[in-house]
Structure formats: C-alpha cells, structure tokens
Design an enzyme around this catalytic site. Structure first.
Site, mmCIF file in Angstrom:
data_model
loop_
_atom_site.group_PDB
_atom_site.id
_atom_site.type_symbol
_atom_site.label_atom_id
_atom_site.label_comp_id
_atom_site.label_asym_id
_atom_site.label_seq_id
_atom_site.Cartn_x
_atom_site.Cartn_y
_atom_site.Cartn_z
ATOM 1 N N LEU A 660 57.294 -54.878 -7.440
ATOM 2 C CA LEU A 660 56.565 -55.048 -8.700
ATOM 3 C C LEU A 660 56.139 -53.707 -9.261
ATOM 4 O O LEU A 660 56.156 -53.499 -10.486
ATOM 5 C CB LEU A 660 55.327 -55.926 -8.480
ATOM 6 N N LYS A 662 54.751 -49.414 -8.056
ATOM 7 C CA LYS A 662 54.407 -48.463 -7.000
ATOM 8 C C LYS A 662 53.194 -47.674 -7.457
ATOM 9 O O LYS A 662 53.182 -47.144 -8.577
ATOM 10 C CB LYS A 662 55.592 -47.524 -6.758
ATOM 11 N N GLY A 664 49.886 -44.967 -6.074
ATOM 12 C CA GLY A 664 49.809 -43.657 -5.436
ATOM 13 C C GLY A 664 50.332 -43.708 -4.016
ATOM 14 O O GLY A 664 51.254 -42.982 -3.637
ATOM 15 N N PHE A 665 49.767 -44.598 -3.215
ATOM 16 C CA PHE A 665 50.157 -44.669 -1.800
ATOM 17 C C PHE A 665 50.602 -46.061 -1.386
ATOM 18 O O PHE A 665 50.628 -46.375 -0.212
ATOM 19 C CB PHE A 665 48.972 -44.234 -0.925
ATOM 20 N N ASP A 784 37.086 -48.794 -10.317
ATOM 21 C CA ASP A 784 38.409 -48.412 -10.815
ATOM 22 C C ASP A 784 38.892 -49.409 -11.874
ATOM 23 O O ASP A 784 40.078 -49.744 -11.919
ATOM 24 C CB ASP A 784 39.398 -48.344 -9.653
HETATM 25 N N1 LIG Z 1 48.621 -59.469 -7.389
HETATM 26 C C1 LIG Z 1 49.571 -58.951 -8.159
HETATM 27 N N2 LIG Z 1 50.412 -59.760 -8.785
HETATM 28 C C2 LIG Z 1 51.381 -59.251 -9.566
HETATM 29 N N3 LIG Z 1 51.548 -57.959 -9.764
HETATM 30 C C3 LIG Z 1 50.727 -57.111 -9.168
HETATM 31 C C4 LIG Z 1 49.696 -57.556 -8.327
HETATM 32 N N4 LIG Z 1 49.016 -56.511 -7.866
HETATM 33 C C5 LIG Z 1 49.604 -55.434 -8.400
HETATM 34 N N5 LIG Z 1 50.630 -55.782 -9.174
HETATM 35 C C6 LIG Z 1 51.483 -54.906 -9.923
HETATM 36 O O1 LIG Z 1 52.019 -53.981 -9.033
HETATM 37 C C7 LIG Z 1 52.067 -52.737 -9.622
HETATM 38 C C8 LIG Z 1 51.459 -51.748 -8.682
HETATM 39 O O2 LIG Z 1 50.149 -52.154 -8.418
HETATM 40 P P1 LIG Z 1 49.107 -51.128 -7.878
HETATM 41 O O3 LIG Z 1 47.770 -51.732 -7.804
HETATM 42 O O4 LIG Z 1 49.628 -50.496 -6.635
HETATM 43 O O5 LIG Z 1 49.251 -50.145 -9.030
HETATM 44 P P2 LIG Z 1 48.337 -48.981 -9.395
HETATM 45 O O6 LIG Z 1 46.989 -49.513 -9.656
HETATM 46 O O7 LIG Z 1 49.016 -48.309 -10.475
HETATM 47 O O8 LIG Z 1 48.341 -48.085 -8.078
HETATM 48 P P3 LIG Z 1 47.088 -47.502 -7.345
HETATM 49 O O9 LIG Z 1 46.698 -48.544 -6.374
HETATM 50 O O10 LIG Z 1 47.559 -46.269 -6.681
HETATM 51 O O11 LIG Z 1 46.064 -47.230 -8.395
HETATM 52 C C9 LIG Z 1 51.355 -52.834 -10.924
HETATM 53 O O12 LIG Z 1 52.304 -52.812 -11.943
HETATM 54 C C10 LIG Z 1 50.695 -54.139 -10.932
HETATM 55 O O13 LIG Z 1 50.821 -54.734 -12.196
#
Ligand SMILES: Nc1ncnc2c1ncn2[C@@H]1O[C@H](COP(=O)(O)OP(=O)(O)OP(=O)(O)O)[C@@H](O)[C@H]1O
Length: 959
Positions: A660, A662, A664-665, A784
């Site tokens: 879906l 990626k 940071g980590f 956040d």
């Molecule tokens: N529960 C979920 N259902 C559907 N998509 C999700 C879900 N959680 C995250 N995503 C999707 O996965 C992708 C990555 O999510 P993530 O939270 O890792 O992103 P981020 O917030 O950009 O990263 P970070 O955690 O480093 O801030 C995003 O595009 C988000 O829309």
C-alpha cells in the site's frame, strides 16, 4: 486364600466374614440373583462354598445353580438358629464367613459393594468387622470386574474404593484383632462376643435397638458348633438339620421351610453335609461364580427383608456405593419404614423365614460377579422396583410363596434362569447401545475430520484465488503503468554530476497539451488581429452611425484587412513611419460584409476560450494522472524490491497481497486474513541491520509504544489494531484494520482543495477521535496528525475517515506528568513540521498537551479549504526549521478566496493560537458551533452540559 470350615472359625472371624458376605448380599439383593454363583462360568464360588460346606460342587450344582442354594442354606443353617442372621444379617453372609483370607481376613467385598453390605449388616457390629483393613485391598472379584469394566466404570469403582478407604482401615484393624484373638482361643471368648455390640453402638448408634439381637446372634453362633452341618439354604433348614438353637424372637413356623431344607439336603446326599470344606480357595474364584446369573426373586426377597429390617441405610448412594440401586426419597424411605414397623410383628416370622428362604439365592447373587457396575445398577433398579416399591404385605406374600416348598423353589430357579437370560439380554442390549455410541462417535470424528479437511481446502482455495486475482491485478496495473508511461511520463535515470538520479520526464500527453495550448494561443492572436483590422475597415456609414468622430486609421486597417493585407502599424506609427513608408489606408468594406466578419471573429474567440478551458482541464487531469502514476511507479518499485512480494503467508494466516505504501521505516501491505476472512493492513517495521544498537533499541521502543497505545484503542474513527507478529530478528508486523480508500494527503494532492462542508465533515470526525483519546484515564496525544494519517474510507472527502499511525503518540501518564500542564516532549523535532505547533520548536521545549493535536487540526482544516498550508507552505522541512517559520507563526491570515464562513475561520483561529494557553483544547473544539451537533432550537446551548460557544454568530454558518 485359605478357607476354613465355619465350625472352626472363631466368632470374630465369622463376624468378619459375615460382613464380607453382607457386602455380597448387597449386590445379590440388588441384582436379585439368588443363584448367580451357580453359574458354571464362574466356578470359584461354588466350589468354595461346596468345599467349605462339604458339598461337592457337582452335587451342589443343580442346573448350575442348586449347589449355591444348598450352600446358602447350610450357611443360613449355621447362623439361622442363632437368630443372628434372622435379625441382622442376610443369610448369605454366612457363606462369606467361611472364607478365610490369607491376609488375615483382609478379604472383603469391593468397596462398591461394601456400603450396601454395611447397610444390610448395620444393625449390629458385623458390618464393622469388614472395615478393618489398614490398606484397601481390592476384592479379587472386584479386580476381575474392573478388568472387564469400561474405563468410566473402573473410574467410578476406584472412586468409591477411595472414598471408603479410610472407613475400611478402621474396621480392618479391628478385624485383625479379632482374628488374632480367635486364633488364640479357638473358641468364642466373651470379649469378642461383646465387641461387635460395642462397635455397633459406636458406628451405628441408630441401630442400637438391634444390639440385643446381635448379642443373641453371637450367643447362637457360640452355640452353633456344628456350623458345617448347617449347610442349609434357608434359615429354616439349620433348625431342622443342624438342630440349631431356637430363634429368640419370631415363633417358629417354618415347617414348610424345614421340609424343604431337608429335602434339599437329601438331594445333596449325606456326604455333602459331611464333606470337609477345602481350605484353599481363591476369593477370585468365588467372586467369579454366577457372573451372569441373577434372580429377581432373590432380589425382591432380599429387598423386602431389608425393608422389614427397617434399615434406613438401604440406599446405595448413602454409602457411596456404585449406585446399584436408585436412591430412595427420604420420605419414601420413612413411609416404608413405618409400614415395615407396623407389619414387623405380624409378619416377622414369615419375614425371617422368607429371609432365610431367599438367603440361598442371595448367596448366588452375592458371589455373582456382575460384569459392570452399570449392569449391577440396572439390576438393582429392577430389584428396587420389585421390592422397595412393593407393599410390604405383598413382599411378605412373595416370600412365603418363595419358601413354600420345593416346587416353588424349582419354579424360582427357573425364574432365576429366566432372569439370568434377561440379564444377558440386558447386557447385550447395553453392549449394542455402547457400540452404537461408539459408531456415532466414530462417525462424528470422521465428519469432523472431513469438515476440517474441507475447511483447510477452502482456505487453500481462497488463498489460491486471491493470489490469482492479485497476480491478474498486478499484471493489469503494470500493463497500464507501462501503457501510460509514454503519455504521462516516467522516471529516467540521469546523470547529474558524479551521481545518477531518477528524474521525472513528462510524457507526450503533456507535450500534446502544450501544443494544443500553443495552437489555441496562436489562433486567439490571429482572431484578435483580424478583429482589430476589421474594425479599421468599418464602413463609413456604420462609422457615422456609431461614432462620427472615429479615427480614419481604423477604417484604413479594416480596409487592409479586407484586402488580405497585414494590419499596418499605423496606430503605432510615429514620425519614422511617415518618413519611410506611409501605409495605405485600409479600404472600407461594405457594411454587410463588415457585420458578417465581425460576428465570425466574435464567435471564434468564444470558441477559443472554451477550447482553452478544455485544454486546461485536460492538463489538470494529466497532472493528477501524473501524480498517481508517479506514486504507482514508486509503489511498484518498492513492491518489487520488497521481500514480501511473493504472496507470503505470515503466521499461516496473513496472505500478503500488495504494497500500500512505504513510510520512513515501515511498509504497509494489503493482506488477507484467511482465518477471519477479511482484508487487513500489515504494517511491517524494519530495523536496519546497520543501525547502532542504541538506534535499534530506540526504534523498537517507539514501535512497541505505538503498538501498546494502538491496541488499547477502540473507536470508530481510529484504525483498529488486530495483531502483532514477529517476522524475523529485524522486523515485526502490526496487523491493522484495512481502510480501502486513499489518505487525505493524496486526495489533496489530487484536488488541491475541498469544499468547506467536506472539510468540516472531516474535521468533525477527527475531533471526535481526539475527544475519545483525551477522555481516557491516561489521555493520548497523537502528535502526528496530518492529511497523510487521515484515511478516507470511501476514497473521497464526503465519507467516513479513520485516523492512523500512532508512531509518535504520547501517553499522558506518570508521576511527573500533569495532565493540564502537559508532559515532557522527549522526541523534539520528530514529526511533520507544517502541522506542529510553535511550542514544539522551542528549545528546550515546554511541556506539551493535547493542544498539539488541536494546532494540527487547524492546519489541516485550513489546508483543506484553501489548498495550501497556513505556515511554510512552499518550504521544505529543513527550511521551516532554519527559518523558524513555525516559531514566528503568530497569526493566521485567511485569503480572500475561496470564501469561507466566519465560523470556520473562528474555528481555525481557535486552533492556531500561538500560545498553547490561549488555544482551545479538544473539548472546546467539540463544543464549537461549527461542529457541535445541531439540536432543536429550545435545547440549544444546554445540551450535555456543554455550553454553546459564545465566540461566533451562527448567522455566518452558511457553508
Ligand atoms: N490501515 C490502513 N489501511 C489502508 N492503507 C493504509 C493503512 N495504514 C496505512 N496505509 C497506507 O499505507 C501507506 C503507508 O502508510 P504509513 O503510515 O507507513 O505511511 P506514512 O505515514 O507516510 O509513513 P510513516 O509511518 O513513516 O510516517 C500510506 O499510503 C497509507 O495510506
């Protein structure tokens, strides 16, 4: 085991055996099988009895049963005259008295039988003598029974054995004492005679009224020196054959019985009576006798005998026996006892006779080893129905009939045989039932296994189909990306200095749009020029009509235009033009032609404007496509590089489908939970192997905190966390609720801005989630909040949202944390700077509160409506930090466009207050007129104790 003739046994030992036999009696009585031991299948009983009584087994056996009857008569004869057996013991107990276990009288009935025997013998001390075993010794027959028992039955028996262990221990010790004394004296010392009475008083105080009978019995035992000769079946025979003492109570009216006994002895022959019982007999043999035999008559009589004895302990459950008989209701028992007492004197003699009469068959039952307790219980039930539920008078009649002559004995024998057959039928029937149950269990197991196999197969099928579907989707997506790339663009690796970078290159779609735009612009220019020239050639008549002072140059230009000449620069002419060339004055054109041309040019301009709008829209679309395309290209590249691209099945449950996104980590995968049959989002956290240990530990700490915080949350506006898995040494996975749509960040990138209504809907939901977080006993700061962490369920902004990513969340707990004053900010400069409040940039940072999230809400709301961030919109994170952009963000400025309601602006202003003390908290936001629930007019301002926000006039609420 050794068996001694009864005549040689001391009274104490006989007492013991009486008890032992009494326990047999119980079983006999329940099973009502008087002739069980006569069954040839179990020869250990009959020979013992026969030998002991001096009656050959062959002689005793009459149709496999007669010898038992004889034996019992003999025993009864031994004791009957004493009156002991008449009053206290079942006659069959005398048989057991002949047994001399080698272990010092340890031989005893099985504990399952014992209680019943105790009940039977409880009126005097006899029953106590069998409980003298310090250690529980299982009766051989019991052992044999257990061997044949079902496990559950064995368990029951062992359980009852255990229950009676301690009780038995006491009696066993006494028994040993008696035996020792008996061996010394070989006679009947007075103390032994008295001992049972005393014990009877101690153990069975309720039976004290029968102690006298016991004493009498003992006395008669002493007097019965010729015990072996008293081998009659009933209590009457001993009186005849053995010349035994008189009965102390009931008048002797046993003529019939005596005759019968005599006849029976005669049939047996003189040697039978004189035969010396063998000493060496195994109790197991004894127990085996009559395994399959039974007699309802005996059972009936036995039961009646006990009823007439009025023993309240008749119920097997009372002594923890093996439930041979159903427990009688106390009231019923009482009634029976009363009836028995009433009839006791009237029918005592008959009863005694009948008791002795039934003694013979009861011996068979006693020694009969029923295959299983269940069967015994069944028989006892029969017995109960035949005896306990019958009026005593009827029982007495039956007893009389039973003892009424040899013919009747024969008939009872045949009845017993018949009952044996019935018992065998019952056993067979029960075996069939058990077999049926076994078959049913097997069927169920088979079905269950089949179901399990089906379930596993379904899971496999679902898995396979999902993989197939996903492969198709992947292929289609890649094909589409490949097909779109030339039109939209792609990343090309280009060399920049010494390094190579992926640089974006627009596709031909953008070039086409540029061309269209250029063409439109050219065309537009042409039309504008032509229109200008036309005006110059405007006819004079029209000119005069319109403007008589119209400059002549215009008419010249129009004339030139109509002649196909380029418009001259006459309007811009200066002195030089006049010197070098003087353009010709455009000729006027006819008014009709002028009007037509003018109309044409005007229409062409309008059309061009429309075309320009279309091209602009096309370009916008292409821009959106490009951002989506770029994201997909990145996603596919990341997916291809991921170790989970091959549809791994995590923990045999989560089937990884596609990436879906990626962070940071972490990488978030769409997966399918094949156990729960639902899509989930698996967020896989990677710890970089090259990190220092400290960094690794810090990362894991944060990930664990995120997990701990997230798993405790349960709100419809917060993504749920289902599970946490460890994948390997460097990665683990949190399983989250899957939200199918995009996140708000992507939506805003696509759409720039959204309407105030849509923005308000999103903000309302976010505030609801924040209220939940702050109402917890230990409030949580998300820290956040940003469009990327607001997931749009439907993929657009007019649906439900869920907030996610608690990676930077803070719990307001601990002694040093003051919920109002805030908590220490331990991870300063983490997060996304556009959305963080000024206090988080101050060094050292002050305490933070939930108002951090309130600031973020203000920024998000502003961005949604105006399409840009309020502070540092065009700046990078680094620039914001360097320029102290947020620290200087003292006041929010609203653009004129789009037009936004004052309520919305007030809401944003309340969120973006520079000082956190001035800023609204989450609860105030929830009460704000912009998002608070709309209620009926009269209830406004007083609902839920939340006062209405006074700051804003709702007249502006026209979003
Ligand atoms: N529960 C979920 N259902 C559907 N998509 C999700 C879900 N959680 C995250 N995503 C999707 O996965 C992708 C990555 O999510 P993530 O939270 O890792 O992103 P981020 O917030 O950009 O990263 P970070 O955690 O480093 O801030 C995003 O595009 C988000 O829309």
């Amino acid at each position: 085991m050794s068996y001694r003739p009864l005549c040689c046994l001391p009274a104490a030992l006989m007492m013991h055996r009486l008890w032992v036999s009494s326990s047999r009696v119980k079983r006999e009585a329940k099973e009502g099988d008087l002739m069980v031991q006569s069954n040839g299948s179990s020869s250990n009983h009959a020979p013992i009895v026969g030998d002991q009584l001096g009656i050959p087994s062959s002689t005793m056996a009459t149709g496999g049963t007669g010898h038992v009857g004889n034996v019992t008569y003999m025993n009864s004869g031994m004791l009957g005259p004493t009156g002991f057996m008449q009053q206290n013991a079942h006659p069959s107990t005398s048989v057991m008295m002949q047994q001399q276990p080698q272990n010092g009288g340890v031989s005893r009935s099985s504990p399952t039988e014992m209680p019943q025997g105790m009940q039977t013998m409880s009126e005097d001390s006899l029953e106590m003598r069998d409980y003298n075993s310090g250690v529980h010794h299982m009766h051989p027959h019991q052992m044999q029974m257990q061997h044949h028992m079902q496990p559950q039955q064995q368990y029951n028996m062992q359980y009852h054995n255990h229950q009676q262990m301690q009780q038995m221990q006491h009696y066993h010790q006494q028994q040993q004492q008696y035996q020792q004394q008996a061996q010394h004296h070989q006679m009947y010392p007075p103390q032994i005679q008295q001992q049972p009475q005393q014990q009877g008083q101690m153990q069975q105080p309720q039976q004290s009224n029968q102690q006298q009978q016991s004493s009498t019995t003992l006395q008669h035992i002493n007097e019965s020196s010729n015990l072996s000769s008293a081998g009659s079946i009933s209590d009457r025979e001993p009186e005849q054959a053995g010349g035994t003492p008189q009965r102390p109570t009931a008048p002797v009216t046993t003529t019939t019985t005596e005759k019968k006994s005599v006849r029976k002895r005669r049939r047996l022959g003189p040697n039978d009576e004189q035969a010396t019982p063998k000493q060496e007999r195994k109790i197991t043999e004894f127990m085996k006798v009559g395994e399959a035999s039974g007699s309802n008559v005996a059972r009936c009589l036995m039961t009646e005998y006990h009823q007439n004895q009025g023993s309240p302990k008749r119920q097997p459950q009372q002594n923890g026996s093996n439930n041979y008989e159903p427990q009688q209701h106390p009231q019923q028992q009482h009634q029976q006892q009363q009836q028995q007492q009433q009839q006791n004197q009237m029918s005592q003699h008959d009863m005694h006779n009948s008791c002795w009469g039934m003694a013979t068959p009861s011996l068979g039952v006693n020694n009969r080893g029923t295959p299983t307790p269940t069967q015994q219980q069944h028989y006892s039930s029969d017995s109960n129905s035949n005896s306990n539920q019958s009026p005593p008078g009827q029982g007495g009649n039956r007893m009389v009939r039973t003892i009424d002559g040899e013919t009747q004995t024969d008939s009872s024998l045949s009845q017993r045989v018949q009952n044996n057959n019935q018992s065998a039928d019952e056993i067979a029937k029960r075996d069939r039932i058990i077999e049926d149950y076994r078959r049913q269990i097997d069927d169920m197991n088979t079905k269950q296994n089949a179901e399990r196999r089906k379930y596993e197969a379904s899971k496999e099928t679902i898995k396979r189909l999902l993989i197939e579907k996903n492969m198709i989707e992947r292929t289609a997506l890649r094909d589409k990306i490949s097909a779109d790339s030339p039109r939209i663009g792609c990343f090309k690796t280009t060399r920049i200095g010494d390094s190579f970078r992926d640089q974006w290159t627009d596709g031909w779609g953008f070039a086409e749009i540029e061309k269209k735009q250029e063409a439109l612009a050219t065309e537009k220019n042409d039309i504008n020029a032509a229109a200008t020239l036309l005006k110059k050639r405007k006819p004079a008549e029209l000119e005069r009509k319109v403007d008589r002072k119209r400059p002549q140059a215009v008419s010249i230009q129009i004339q030139n235009d109509s002649n196909g000449m380029q418009p001259s620069t006459s309007s811009n002419s200066n002195g030089d033009d006049a010197i070098f060339r003087r353009p010709e004055e455009p000729k006027e054109i006819p008014p009709q032609e002028y009007t037509e041309l003018e109309e044409i040019y005007r229409l062409r301009k309008e059309h061009l404007r429309k075309e320009e709008t279309d091209v602009l829209m096309e370009k916008e679309r292409l821009d959106k496509e490009r951002s989506l395309h770029m994201r997909e290209l990145k996603r596919i590249a990341n997916e291809s590089a991921s170790q989970f691209k091959e549809h791994q099945l995590l923990h045999k449950r989560y089937l990884m489908l596609n990436l879906l996104g990626k962070g940071g980590f972490s990488e978030v995968w769409k997966a399918f939970d094949i156990d729960e049959n639902r899509y989930v989002a698996c967020k896989i956290h990677h710890v970089n192997k090259d990190w220092k240990e400290e960094k690794k530990a810090n990362y894991v700490k944060h990930a664990m905190r995120e997990k701990d915080i997230h798993k405790s949350l349960d709100h419809c506006r917060i993504v749920k966390q289902y599970d946490l898995l460890t994948i390997d040494n460097h990665s683990f996975c949190t399983v989250l609720e899957y939200v199918p749509g995009n996140d708000l960040d992507f939506y805003l990138k696509q759409n720039k801005s959204i309407s105030e209504k849509e923005a308000r809907s999103i903000i309302m939901q976010v505030v609801s989630a924040l209220v939940y977080l702050n109402e917890k006993s230990t409030p949580i700061i998300h820290y956040d909040l940003k469009p990327a962490n607001i997931l749009l369920e439907s993929g657009h902004t007019f649906g439900a949202i869920k907030i996610t990513d608690f990676g930077l969340s803070k719990i307001m707990e601990g002694e040093n944390d003051d919920h109002d004053g805030g908590i220490e900010l331990t991870s300063q400069f983490a997060g996304t700077y556009w959305y963080l409040p000024p206090e988080t940039f101050i060094v050292p940072p002050p305490k933070i509160t939930c108002k951090v999230d309130v600031w973020s809400i203000g920024v998000i709301f502003y961005q949604c409506i105006y399409g840009k961030k309020p502070f540092g919109h065009d700046l990078t994170q680094q620039k914001i930090l360097e320029c102290n952009t947020i620290i200087n963000a003292r006041e929010v400025i609203f653009p004129n466009k789009p037009q936004v309601s004052s309520l919305a602006q007030d809401f944003i202003r309340r969120c973006l207050q520079y000082r956190k003390e001035d800023r609204a908290d989450v609860f105030e936001l929830a009460r704000h007129d912009l998002i608070r629930p709309k209620l009926p007019r009269e209830a406004k301002g007083s609902v839920s104790g939340i006062p209405r926000s006074p700051s804003v006039n709702r007249e502006d609420d026209n979003i």
